[in-house]
Design a protein around this motif. Structure first.
Motif, PDB file in Angstrom:
ATOM      1  N   ARG A   1     113.362   1.404  -7.896  1.00 49.74           N
ATOM      2  CA  ARG A   1     114.197   2.604  -7.866  1.00 49.74           C
ATOM      3  C   ARG A   1     114.339   3.197  -9.259  1.00 49.74           C
ATOM      4  N   GLU A   2     114.414   2.324 -10.270  1.00 45.25           N
ATOM      5  CA  GLU A   2     114.500   2.764 -11.665  1.00 45.25           C
ATOM      6  C   GLU A   2     113.430   2.042 -12.465  1.00 45.25           C
ATOM      7  N   SER A   3     112.714   2.777 -13.288  1.00 45.28           N
ATOM      8  CA  SER A   3     111.715   2.209 -14.189  1.00 45.28           C
ATOM      9  C   SER A   3     111.816   2.955 -15.509  1.00 45.28           C
ATOM     10  N   VAL A   4     112.152   2.250 -16.589  1.00 43.88           N
ATOM     11  CA  VAL A   4     112.454   2.888 -17.859  1.00 43.88           C
ATOM     12  C   VAL A   4     111.690   2.196 -18.984  1.00 43.88           C
ATOM     13  N   VAL A   5     111.171   3.003 -19.903  1.00 45.26           N
ATOM     14  CA  VAL A   5     110.572   2.466 -21.126  1.00 45.26           C
ATOM     15  C   VAL A   5     111.604   2.589 -22.242  1.00 45.26           C
ATOM     16  N   ILE A   6     112.020   1.450 -22.779  1.00 46.55           N
ATOM     17  CA  ILE A   6     112.980   1.413 -23.883  1.00 46.55           C
ATOM     18  C   ILE A   6     112.230   1.659 -25.191  1.00 46.55           C
ATOM     19  N   SER A   7     112.668   2.652 -25.966  1.00 44.18           N
ATOM     20  CA  SER A   7     112.008   2.997 -27.221  1.00 44.18           C
ATOM     21  C   SER A   7     112.992   2.933 -28.380  1.00 44.18           C
ATOM     22  N   SER A   8     112.449   2.782 -29.571  1.00 43.89           N
ATOM     23  CA  SER A   8     113.280   2.754 -30.774  1.00 43.89           C
ATOM     24  C   SER A   8     113.735   4.162 -31.141  1.00 43.89           C
ATOM     25  N   GLU A   9     114.948   4.268 -31.702  1.00 42.43           N
ATOM     26  CA  GLU A   9     115.445   5.529 -32.246  1.00 42.43           C
ATOM     27  C   GLU A   9     115.587   5.450 -33.766  1.00 42.43           C
ATOM     28  N   LEU A  10     115.126   4.336 -34.348  1.00 43.82           N
ATOM     29  CA  LEU A  10     115.322   4.100 -35.781  1.00 43.82           C
ATOM     30  C   LEU A  10     114.027   3.721 -36.480  1.00 43.82           C
ATOM     31  N   ASN A  11     114.007   3.934 -37.791  1.00 45.48           N
ATOM     32  CA  ASN A  11     113.014   3.301 -38.655  1.00 45.48           C
ATOM     33  C   ASN A  11     113.634   1.978 -39.101  1.00 45.48           C
ATOM     34  N   ALA A  12     113.264   0.900 -38.466  1.00 49.45           N
ATOM     35  CA  ALA A  12     113.909  -0.381 -38.771  1.00 49.45           C
ATOM     36  C   ALA A  12     113.048  -1.541 -38.304  1.00 49.45           C
ATOM     37  N   LYS A  13     113.395  -2.723 -38.805  1.00 48.32           N
ATOM     38  CA  LYS A  13     112.717  -3.945 -38.389  1.00 48.32           C
ATOM     39  C   LYS A  13     113.473  -4.560 -37.218  1.00 48.32           C
ATOM     40  N   ILE A  14     112.742  -5.033 -36.220  1.00 52.64           N
ATOM     41  CA  ILE A  14     113.368  -5.680 -35.068  1.00 52.64           C
ATOM     42  C   ILE A  14     113.920  -7.036 -35.495  1.00 52.64           C
TER      43      ILE A  14
ATOM     44  N   THR B   1     122.236  -6.976 -24.285  1.00 50.01           N
ATOM     45  CA  THR B   1     121.436  -6.481 -25.395  1.00 50.01           C
ATOM     46  C   THR B   1     119.976  -6.861 -25.200  1.00 50.01           C
ATOM     47  N   LEU B   2     119.125  -5.844 -25.156  1.00 52.49           N
ATOM     48  CA  LEU B   2     117.688  -6.065 -24.978  1.00 52.49           C
ATOM     49  C   LEU B   2     116.970  -6.161 -26.323  1.00 52.49           C
TER      50      LEU B   2
ATOM     51  N   PRO C   1     120.470  -0.434 -19.386  1.00 51.49           N
ATOM     52  CA  PRO C   1     121.165   0.583 -18.589  1.00 51.49           C
ATOM     53  C   PRO C   1     121.452   0.139 -17.163  1.00 51.49           C
ATOM     54  N   PHE C   2     120.781  -0.941 -16.714  1.00 50.89           N
ATOM     55  CA  PHE C   2     120.992  -1.472 -15.376  1.00 50.89           C
ATOM     56  C   PHE C   2     120.518  -2.916 -15.358  1.00 50.89           C
ATOM     57  N   SER C   3     120.824  -3.636 -14.311  1.00 46.43           N
ATOM     58  CA  SER C   3     120.316  -5.001 -14.152  1.00 46.43           C
ATOM     59  C   SER C   3     118.887  -4.930 -13.634  1.00 46.43           C
ATOM     60  N   GLY C   4     118.033  -5.814 -14.110  1.00 51.23           N
ATOM     61  CA  GLY C   4     116.645  -5.778 -13.665  1.00 51.23           C
ATOM     62  C   GLY C   4     115.800  -6.839 -14.324  1.00 51.23           C
ATOM     63  N   ARG C   5     114.512  -6.520 -14.496  1.00 51.57           N
ATOM     64  CA  ARG C   5     113.560  -7.457 -15.088  1.00 51.57           C
ATOM     65  C   ARG C   5     112.634  -6.716 -16.044  1.00 51.57           C
ATOM     66  N   VAL C   6     112.070  -7.463 -16.964  1.00 50.29           N
ATOM     67  CA  VAL C   6     111.135  -6.891 -17.930  1.00 50.29           C
ATOM     68  C   VAL C   6     109.749  -6.832 -17.297  1.00 50.29           C
ATOM     69  N   ALA C   7     109.200  -5.626 -17.193  1.00 51.30           N
ATOM     70  CA  ALA C   7     107.858  -5.453 -16.628  1.00 51.30           C
ATOM     71  C   ALA C   7     106.784  -5.593 -17.703  1.00 51.30           C
ATOM     72  N   LYS C   8     107.090  -5.122 -18.921  1.00 50.80           N
ATOM     73  CA  LYS C   8     106.096  -5.177 -20.003  1.00 50.80           C
ATOM     74  C   LYS C   8     106.804  -5.199 -21.349  1.00 50.80           C
ATOM     75  N   ARG C   9     106.330  -6.041 -22.245  1.00 48.47           N
ATOM     76  CA  ARG C   9     106.862  -6.113 -23.610  1.00 48.47           C
ATOM     77  C   ARG C   9     105.811  -5.547 -24.549  1.00 48.47           C
TER      78      ARG C   9
ATOM     79  N   LEU D   1     110.023  -1.980 -24.655  1.00 49.09           N
ATOM     80  CA  LEU D   1     110.043  -2.710 -23.398  1.00 49.09           C
ATOM     81  C   LEU D   1     109.953  -1.735 -22.232  1.00 49.09           C
ATOM     82  N   GLU D   2     109.264  -2.139 -21.191  1.00 48.60           N
ATOM     83  CA  GLU D   2     109.338  -1.421 -19.918  1.00 48.60           C
ATOM     84  C   GLU D   2     110.163  -2.278 -18.971  1.00 48.60           C
ATOM     85  N   ILE D   3     111.230  -1.721 -18.430  1.00 52.21           N
ATOM     86  CA  ILE D   3     112.111  -2.479 -17.550  1.00 52.21           C
ATOM     87  C   ILE D   3     112.191  -1.805 -16.186  1.00 52.21           C
TER      88      ILE D   3
END
Length: 248
Positions: free
Chosen positions: A40-53, A69-70, A142-150, A165-167
């Motif tokens: 129902r929901e599929s989201v790609v989490i992206s960075s908004e910063l210039n920073a080190k993970i 926290t992802l 943003p919701f409960s789910g699983r990681v589809a791709k890192r 991440l794709e969740i």
């Protein structure tokens, strides 16, 4: 039919590699329709910063809860800049207070007071900007789910827009399919049917939840969306099968 091709037709019956999508051909000889499970929901989490993970703890397939926290970033520099901006704003406020008192005593002119007020606004805006930046140092689910791709790793330096991440939300999977438009006489939201999932060799009860907004005039078909009834953690997005509707 050339104008409508859905992902529900991606896989043909049987085992093996999936062929390219084909045109809608209607129900099979048993009146069944090919269908595919979609998140129902599929989201790609992206960075908004210039920073080190700093931390990226989840792997592909891991589950998570809403708000968890992802990704977290090393924001030491941004936090220092925030403290500096807040200190500058505090000093500007104190200077404004002094100038306002002196103005009451006719020791400074109105211009000095206005300049101090402008400095307070400027420093407050800078502090607000840095607080917003620091708030992006951790990304919550943003919701409960699983990681589809890192797509990134801990200690990696990333730039704004970098996919991490794709969740997917696997709590309520939807069924996508195309049916003959003449079936609209007997299919409505809430209509029940059965889905046989190829990958598991099992059947599940389901219901229609949405009907498409238009009929394809060439194939005389329409897209509908269904949902499997109940909680079935063994089901995953991308699985496919056959939908069987009661004859009427």
């Amino acid at each position: 039919m050339r104008s409508i091709v859905l992902a529900s037709l991606v896989l043909a019956a049987g085992v093996g590699a999936a062929p390219a999508p084909t045109a809608f051909t209607g129900a099979d000889k048993d009146g069944r329709i090919r269908t595919q499970l979609m998140a129902r929901e599929s989201v790609v989490i992206s960075s908004e910063l210039n920073a080190k993970i700093a931390r990226l703890p989840l792997k592909e397939g891991d589950s998570f809860k809403a708000g968890q926290t992802l990704v977290s970033f090393d924001c030491t520099l941004f936090q220092a800049q925030l403290r500096k901006a807040e200190a500058t704003n505090e000093a500007a406020r104190k200077l404004l207070g002094v100038n306002q008192r002196l103005a009451e005593l006719n020791s400074v002119g109105r211009l000095e007071v206005e300049q101090a007020e402008a400095k307070v606004k400027e420093s407050a805006a800078e502090a607000a900007y840095m607080r917003t930046t620091v708030s992006k140092c951790a990304i919550g689910a943003p919701f409960s789910g699983r990681v589809a791709k890192r797509m990134a790793s801990s200690a990696e330096f990333v730039t704004p827009g970098k996919p991490l991440l794709e969740i997917v939300d696997v709590s309520q999977l939807e069924l996508q399919m195309i049916v003959p438009s003449k079936w609209l006489a007997r299919l409505k939201p809430g209509s029940t049917f059965t889905v046989s999932v190829d990958e598991l060799g099992q059947s599940y009860p389901a219901k229609v939840i949405r009907i498409g907004a238009r009929i394809d005039p060439v194939s005389q078909s329409i897209a509908i969306t269904g949902q499997i009834t109940g909680n079935h953690p063994d089901l995953l997005p991308g699985m496919s099968g056959w939908a069987s509707f009661p004859a009427k």
